[in-house]
Design a protein around this motif. Sequence first.
Motif, PDB file in Angstrom:
ATOM      1  N   LEU A  86     -27.576   7.878  -2.761  1.00 28.37           N
ATOM      2  CA  LEU A  86     -27.135   8.928  -1.998  1.00 28.37           C
ATOM      3  C   LEU A  86     -25.892   9.782  -3.070  1.00 28.37           C
ATOM      4  CD1 LEU A  86     -26.435   7.699   1.372  1.00 28.37           C
ATOM      5  CD2 LEU A  86     -28.342   9.353   0.691  1.00 28.37           C
ATOM      6  N   LEU A  87     -25.875  11.022  -2.818  1.00 29.37           N
ATOM      7  CA  LEU A  87     -24.704  11.735  -3.785  1.00 29.37           C
ATOM      8  C   LEU A  87     -23.854  12.568  -2.837  1.00 29.37           C
ATOM      9  CD1 LEU A  87     -27.765  11.862  -5.405  1.00 29.37           C
ATOM     10  CD2 LEU A  87     -25.919  12.606  -7.097  1.00 29.37           C
ATOM     11  N   GLY A  88     -22.708  12.661  -2.908  1.00 33.61           N
ATOM     12  CA  GLY A  88     -21.991  13.489  -2.165  1.00 33.61           C
ATOM     13  C   GLY A  88     -20.529  13.944  -2.357  1.00 33.61           C
ATOM     14  N   MET A  89     -19.888  14.828  -1.508  1.00 26.54           N
ATOM     15  CA  MET A  89     -18.473  15.241  -1.937  1.00 26.54           C
ATOM     16  C   MET A  89     -17.872  15.296  -0.399  1.00 26.54           C
ATOM     17  SD  MET A  89     -18.061  15.623  -4.957  1.00 26.54           S
ATOM     18  CE  MET A  89     -16.277  16.233  -4.868  1.00 26.54           C
ATOM     19  N   PRO A  90     -17.223  14.256   0.023  1.00 26.60           N
ATOM     20  CA  PRO A  90     -16.520  14.162   1.249  1.00 26.60           C
ATOM     21  C   PRO A  90     -15.058  14.789   1.465  1.00 26.60           C
ATOM     22  CG  PRO A  90     -16.116  12.171   0.251  1.00 26.60           C
ATOM     23  CD  PRO A  90     -16.676  12.884  -0.942  1.00 26.60           C
ATOM     24  N   PRO A  91     -14.687  15.586   0.570  1.00 27.22           N
ATOM     25  CA  PRO A  91     -13.282  16.396   0.953  1.00 27.22           C
ATOM     26  C   PRO A  91     -13.128  16.722   2.426  1.00 27.22           C
ATOM     27  CG  PRO A  91     -13.962  16.904  -1.079  1.00 27.22           C
ATOM     28  CD  PRO A  91     -15.252  16.267  -0.467  1.00 27.22           C
ATOM     29  N   ALA A  92     -14.243  17.415   2.873  1.00 27.76           N
ATOM     30  CA  ALA A  92     -14.287  18.034   4.194  1.00 27.76           C
ATOM     31  C   ALA A  92     -13.972  17.065   5.318  1.00 27.76           C
ATOM     32  CB  ALA A  92     -15.455  18.726   4.459  1.00 27.76           C
ATOM     33  N   LYS A  93     -14.437  15.805   5.104  1.00 25.32           N
ATOM     34  CA  LYS A  93     -14.407  14.544   6.154  1.00 25.32           C
ATOM     35  C   LYS A  93     -12.787  13.881   6.020  1.00 25.32           C
ATOM     36  CE  LYS A  93     -18.351  14.950   7.490  1.00 25.32           C
ATOM     37  NZ  LYS A  93     -18.881  15.834   8.540  1.00 25.32           N
ATOM     38  N   LEU A  94     -12.165  14.292   4.655  1.00 25.35           N
ATOM     39  CA  LEU A  94     -11.075  13.616   4.131  1.00 25.35           C
ATOM     40  C   LEU A  94      -9.620  14.551   4.380  1.00 25.35           C
ATOM     41  CD1 LEU A  94     -12.173  11.708   0.945  1.00 25.35           C
ATOM     42  CD2 LEU A  94     -12.140  10.843   3.356  1.00 25.35           C
ATOM     43  N   GLY A  95      -9.726  15.633   4.526  1.00 29.13           N
ATOM     44  CA  GLY A  95      -8.600  16.601   4.618  1.00 29.13           C
ATOM     45  C   GLY A  95      -8.119  17.139   3.023  1.00 29.13           C
TER      46      GLY A  95
END
Length: 265
Positions: free
Chosen positions: A131-140
Amino acid sequence: MGELLVDEPADGVVRLTISNPDKRNALDHPILDAITATLEELAPAAAERARCLQITGAHGMFSAGYDIGEIPDGEFEERAERLVAHPFTQAIDALEAFPFPTLAVLPGHTIGGGLELALACDLRIAADGVLLGMPPAKLGLVYSHTGVRRFLDAIGAARTRELFLLGRYIDSEEALRWGLINRVASQGDLEAAALELGRELAANAPLAQTGNKRVIGALLDARGQLEEQLERELIELRRASFASKDMREGMRAFAEKRPARWSNE
């Protein structure tokens, strides 16, 4: 603390392996500083020793991104921003400045800053199913404009919006369709496939490799310049996110695997 392992698995191929097993190969100061120092040491003699540089991860992971999850609240803004703005940026810059081709080999999940580190390489090969991902939206978190630019250059605006605004993960097959990675191999074949690519890159004409890499980089840089005032504004947006209550809540919720309770503060 994590460490960076260095070996030479084939003639002309140098491999850097991120190892931080207790934190899913999170990128801490020692690892990032070691990446920068190793690349700066290798670069002058790269034509003789490192005509292809690989970066990978141990323990079935590539990297879970920045090591900011356990910074105390009272020190969070300063220490988190310092990690991202200094050693992480230096490591990324050193990767992009390396004169010969670089190849990220992704044996497992590749998240956040780990994905940007991989994207700073010229090519990427991943194991099937990772899996690859960018979680900024989930972290604020407001991500750096230089980091977002790398994604725009690699996968375009529509996919970059999907990656950053949804914050969901994609698997390696979807990442291949997007152009986020170049090749997929089975888990058992990944190392051999990466070495085959590494040998091919190392065997090509050195002047052509360094010259073409420089041309590609210069053309991408030329269309990515921002006015100074606008760049300051984008940097301030990121700084403000590090100072926000929402980012602290986002980090806690992510670690506790629960929905975040956003306050817009």
